[in-house]
Design an enzyme around this catalytic site. Structure first.
Site, PDB file in Angstrom:
ATOM      1  N   ASP A   1      37.878  35.818  42.332  1.00 33.90           N
ATOM      2  CA  ASP A   1      37.358  36.580  43.481  1.00 33.90           C
ATOM      3  C   ASP A   1      38.266  36.403  44.690  1.00 33.90           C
ATOM      4  O   ASP A   1      38.511  37.352  45.441  1.00 33.90           O
ATOM      5  CB  ASP A   1      35.940  36.101  43.836  1.00 33.90           C
ATOM      6  CG  ASP A   1      34.976  36.256  42.663  1.00 33.90           C
ATOM      7  OD1 ASP A   1      35.161  37.201  41.877  1.00 33.90           O
ATOM      8  OD2 ASP A   1      34.053  35.433  42.542  1.00 33.90           O
TER       9      ASP A   1
ATOM     10  N   GLY B   1      49.789  33.097  36.415  1.00 31.73           N
ATOM     11  CA  GLY B   1      50.123  34.057  37.463  1.00 31.73           C
ATOM     12  C   GLY B   1      49.418  35.389  37.275  1.00 31.73           C
ATOM     13  O   GLY B   1      48.242  35.435  36.897  1.00 31.73           O
TER      14      GLY B   1
ATOM     15  N   GLY C   1      30.263  39.702  44.211  1.00 31.65           N
ATOM     16  CA  GLY C   1      30.301  40.603  45.358  1.00 31.65           C
ATOM     17  C   GLY C   1      30.464  39.818  46.654  1.00 31.65           C
ATOM     18  O   GLY C   1      31.324  40.132  47.478  1.00 31.65           O
TER      19      GLY C   1
ATOM     20  N   GLY D   1      45.414  33.440  34.927  1.00 26.82           N
ATOM     21  CA  GLY D   1      45.017  32.058  35.211  1.00 26.82           C
ATOM     22  C   GLY D   1      46.176  31.261  35.779  1.00 26.82           C
ATOM     23  O   GLY D   1      46.861  31.710  36.700  1.00 26.82           O
TER      24      GLY D   1
HETATM   25  O1  RIB Z   1      33.123  34.518  40.167  1.00 30.89           O
HETATM   26  C1  RIB Z   1      32.287  33.434  40.493  1.00 30.89           C
HETATM   27  C2  RIB Z   1      30.881  33.884  40.667  1.00 30.89           C
HETATM   28  O2  RIB Z   1      30.409  34.385  39.427  1.00 30.89           O
HETATM   29  C3  RIB Z   1      29.926  32.792  41.060  1.00 30.89           C
HETATM   30  O3  RIB Z   1      29.799  32.640  42.442  1.00 30.89           O
HETATM   31  C4  RIB Z   1      28.650  33.182  40.336  1.00 30.89           C
HETATM   32  O4  RIB Z   1      27.574  33.488  41.165  1.00 30.89           O
HETATM   33  C5  RIB Z   1      29.008  34.353  39.443  1.00 30.89           C
HETATM   34  O5  RIB Z   1      28.599  35.543  39.992  1.00 30.89           O
END
Ligand code: RIB
Length: 296
Positions: A242, A215, A40, A212
Site C-alpha cells: 500500500d 523491486g 483503502g 517484494g
Molecule cells: O495491505 C494491508 C492491509 O490489508 C491491512 O491493513 C489489512 O487491514 C488488510 O486490509
C-alpha cells in the site's frame, strides 16, 4: 493533484506470534495491538503523505470514527465515507519473528457498498485525476466500468487475490498495480516480464508489478523497466504494498519517469517494513527524500 481512493477501512488486530500456527494448532501470541488499516485507508494515507489531495471513499460502521479521525488528522478528506454499515471491517493479522504475516479478513461494511453509492461518489468527484481501487470492497467492477465511461483515469490494485479477480473487466483499468503472486495467479505465468506483458494484453495501458524484496517492473508496451528494491531488515511487511502504491502512483501522476517513481515507492516501503504496524508506519514525504539521499 486530487485523487479519490475507493477502498476498505479496517481495524487491524495484530498478534505477534513465535511462529505462524499449523492447521488445528493452538498457540499463544507474544503481543497484541490494535491499529488502523485496510488497503483503502493505507493507500489513501500513503498518497496523501506523498503530496496529493486525497478523498477517501468507502463504507464503515458506527465505530468507524476510529479510522476516519486518523485519516482526517493526516490531511485526508473523509466526507465521502458512508457510516451506515453494520460492522466496520476488521483484519486479524498474525506476524512471525521474521516479519512474515498471515491474515483473516472480515469484510463487514466494506462489502455492503452499493451501485447507488458509487454513482453518487463519481458524480461528486469526477474532477479527480485518478480513481484508485483495491479488491476488498463490493462494487469494484461496477465502479471501474462507470468511471471509465465518465473518462476518469482508473488504477486498480487487485488485492487480495481471489479467483473472481480473473473476471474483472481489465479493459476499464488504465493502470494496474499488483504483486508477483497476484500477477502469477491472474496470468498463469511465472517470469515477471512475461506476467507484465500478459497483463498488458488484458487491456490496461500501464502495468506495475511489485516483486517484494527484489523491486518492481513497469511495462507499457515498450521496453520493460526494472527497479531494484532497497536492502533493509523487515520487521513487519503489512502495508508495504500500500505504501509503495501511494508513493509510486503520486510520482507517476506527477509526470516522473517510471523508474524514479518505482524507486520512490521502493524507498517508502523499505522504511515502512522496518517498523511494526501498517498505516501508522507509512513514512512522510521528507523521510522518504532523506532515505533516498542516504541510499543513493
Ligand atoms: O495491505 C494491508 C492491509 O490489508 C491491512 O491493513 C489489512 O487491514 C488488510 O486490509
Amino acid at each position: 493533484m486530487k485523487v479519490t481512493v475507493f477502498g476498505s477501512y479496517n481495524i487491524d488486530k495484530v498478534y505477534n506470534m513465535p511462529r505462524l500456527p499449523e492447521k488445528g494448532e493452538t498457540l499463544y501470541c507474544t503481543g497484541y495491538e490494535i491499529h488502523v488499516g485496510g488497503k483503502g485507508l493505507n493507500q489513501a494515507l500513503a498518497f496523501s503523505k506523498a503530496g496529493a489531495q486525497v478523498v477517501a471513499a468507502g463504507k464503515v460502521g458506527k465505530d468507524g470514527n476510529y479510522l476516519t479521525d486518523y485519516l482526517e488528522k493526516n490531511g485526508v478528506d473523509t466526507s465521502a465515507i458512508d457510516f451506515s454499515g453494520e460492522f466496520t471491517g476488521h483484519t486479524i493479522i498474525e506476524i512471525d519473528p521474521e516479519g512474515q504475516n498471515q491474515m483473516i479478513l472480515f469484510g463487514g461494511a466494506n462489502r455492503e457498498i452499493t451501485p447507488e453509492y458509487c454513482d453518487t461518489l463519481l458524480s461528486q468527484h469526477r474532477d479527480s485525476e485518478l480513481l484508485l481501487m483495491q479488491y476488498e470492497t463490493s462494487c469494484v467492477e461496477y465502479m471501474l466500468e462507470k468511471a471509465h465511461g465518465m473518462g476518469i483515469k482508473t488504477a486498480l490494485n487487485p488485492s487480495p487475490y481471489v479467483d473472481e479477480i480473473k473476471n474483472i473487466p481489465f479493459e476499464f483499468v488504465d493502470l494496474l498495480i499488483l504483486n508477483e503472486y497476484e500477477g502469477e495467479s491472474i496470468t498463469g505465468k511465472s517470469d515477471p516480464e512475461e506476467i507484465a506483458k500478459a497483463l498488458y494484453n488484458l487491456g490496461p495501458s500501464q502495468i506495475i508489478l511489485t516483486l517484494g524484496g527484489k523491486g518492481a517492473v513497469y511495462y507499457d508496451g515498450g521496453e520493460p523497466v526494472f527497479c531494484p528494491a532497497f536492502n533493509v531488515k523487515a520487521v513487519d511487511t503489512t502495508g508495504a504494498g500500500d505504501t509503495f502504491t501511494g508513493y509510486c502512483l503520486y510520482d507517476m501522476l506527477s509526470g516522473v519517469f517510471p523508474y524514479e517513481a518505482m524507486r520512490k515507492g521502493c524507498a517508502a516501503s523499505a522504511i515502512e517494513v522496518t517498523k511494526p504496524g501498517a498505516a501508522e508506519t507509512i513514512p512522510s514525504g521528507s523521510e522518504v527524500e532523506e532515505f533516498l539521499r542516504n541510499n543513493g
